[in-house]
Design an enzyme around this catalytic site. Structure first.
Site, PDB file in Angstrom:
ATOM      1  N   HIS A 142       0.825  -1.192   0.000  1.00 11.32           N
ATOM      2  CA  HIS A 142       0.000   0.000   0.000  1.00 11.32           C
ATOM      3  C   HIS A 142       0.868   1.254   0.000  1.00 11.32           C
ATOM      4  O   HIS A 142       2.031   1.233   0.415  1.00 11.32           O
ATOM      5  CB  HIS A 142      -0.932  -0.008   1.206  1.00 11.32           C
ATOM      6  CG  HIS A 142      -2.063  -0.983   1.069  1.00 11.32           C
ATOM      7  ND1 HIS A 142      -3.090  -1.078   1.974  1.00 11.32           N
ATOM      8  CD2 HIS A 142      -2.332  -1.902   0.113  1.00 11.32           C
ATOM      9  CE1 HIS A 142      -3.944  -2.000   1.586  1.00 11.32           C
ATOM     10  NE2 HIS A 142      -3.505  -2.528   0.459  1.00 11.32           N
ATOM     11  N   GLU A 196       0.964   3.886   1.801  1.00  9.38           N
ATOM     12  CA  GLU A 196       1.501   4.322   3.091  1.00  9.38           C
ATOM     13  C   GLU A 196       2.810   3.602   3.416  1.00  9.38           C
ATOM     14  O   GLU A 196       3.769   4.212   3.908  1.00  9.38           O
ATOM     15  CB  GLU A 196       0.491   4.062   4.221  1.00  9.38           C
ATOM     16  CG  GLU A 196      -0.829   4.772   4.054  1.00  9.38           C
ATOM     17  CD  GLU A 196      -1.859   3.897   3.339  1.00  9.38           C
ATOM     18  OE1 GLU A 196      -1.514   3.257   2.328  1.00  9.38           O
ATOM     19  OE2 GLU A 196      -3.023   3.877   3.798  1.00  9.38           O
ATOM     20  N   CYS A 248      -6.101   1.944   5.519  1.00 10.72           N
ATOM     21  CA  CYS A 248      -6.766   0.737   5.998  1.00 10.72           C
ATOM     22  C   CYS A 248      -6.239   0.426   7.395  1.00 10.72           C
ATOM     23  O   CYS A 248      -5.247   1.015   7.845  1.00 10.72           O
ATOM     24  CB  CYS A 248      -6.516  -0.433   5.043  1.00 10.72           C
ATOM     25  SG  CYS A 248      -4.813  -1.033   5.029  1.00 10.72           S
ATOM     26  N   CYS A 255      -2.464  -0.779   7.569  1.00  4.71           N
ATOM     27  CA  CYS A 255      -1.499   0.310   7.375  1.00  4.71           C
ATOM     28  C   CYS A 255      -1.519   1.267   8.562  1.00  4.71           C
ATOM     29  O   CYS A 255      -0.470   1.748   9.002  1.00  4.71           O
ATOM     30  CB  CYS A 255      -1.798   1.055   6.088  1.00  4.71           C
ATOM     31  SG  CYS A 255      -1.396   0.122   4.590  1.00  4.71           S
TER      32      CYS A 255
END
Length: 218
Positions: A83, A85, A120, A123
């Site tokens: 992801h 992040e 999410c 993360c």
């Protein structure tokens, strides 16, 4: 069919997502990507990826300097998905200025994220741990939309970020304009506020208020 100039991305077809870009991060992206991915409709179609626009500033001895800025996209290939992040954390921890922090504990880092989706819960957990382990880093997260805001684990993820010292907020119309100026290729063109941008921003801010337990006024 005319050949597309190298380095440019074709305008996405209506109701279809733009194709992934080849590098991560990039310094700026096109206005078509911005309008497509940063719309603040609560549940837009075909927005499965997450885009993270970042700016990092370092402060030492009263002086401030920019460490870096750019745009990360979720990585889906060629290996395990990563992801945006986590892509940022991997990039940030590799920066010489950050690695040298052990020798200069008085340094502070102000990190700002403009995100197409809020983090999410997986993360959020990793980012919260990073912030607790590195108290010299101050993180502001400004999200265009909330990711699964009714699911308890995602709500807890946002609360964990706040508990770790992050400032978590929904993007206002002014934030969208600022993001446009800093991260869009053709930012000199006028930013057009889309229909519902203010109402959607206020509605999402109130949802975040309920999650975080903070007062928000529009």
């Amino acid at each position: 069919m005319p050949r597309q100039r190298r380095g440019l991305r074709a305008r996405p077809r209506r109701h279809s997502a733009p194709v992934p870009w080849p590098s991560n991060p990039v310094s700026r992206f096109s206005r078509h990507y911005f309008y497509f991915h940063f719309t603040n409709q609560p549940y837009p179609e075909d927005r499965k990826g997450c885009y993270l626009c970042f700016r990092v500033e370092r402060t030492q001895g009263g002086l401030s300097s920019e460490v870096g800025s750019g745009v990360f996209e979720n990585e889906f290939y060629p290996k395990e998905p990563v992801h945006a992040e986590i892509c940022f954390l991997n990039w940030f921890k590799a920066q010489p200025a950050f690695q040298a922090q052990r020798l200069a504990p008085e340094e502070k880092y102000q990190v700002t994220w403009f995100m197409s989706w809020s983090p999410c819960f997986q993360c959020a957990r990793q980012v919260a741990k990073f912030l607790r382990d590195h108290t010299s880093v101050q993180l502001s997260i400004l999200a265009a939309r909330l990711y699964y805001p009714r699911r308890p684990q995602y709500q807890q993820g946002l609360r964990s970020l706040q508990g770790a010292g992050a400032h978590v907020a929904v993007m206002t119309p002014a934030d969208f304009a600022s993001c446009w100026e800093m991260f869009v290729d053709d930012h000199k063109k006028r930013f057009w506020y889309w229909k519902g941008i203010y109402i959607n921003s206020c509605s999402l801010a109130k949802s975040l208020e309920d999650i975080l337990g903070q007062g928000v006024f529009c």
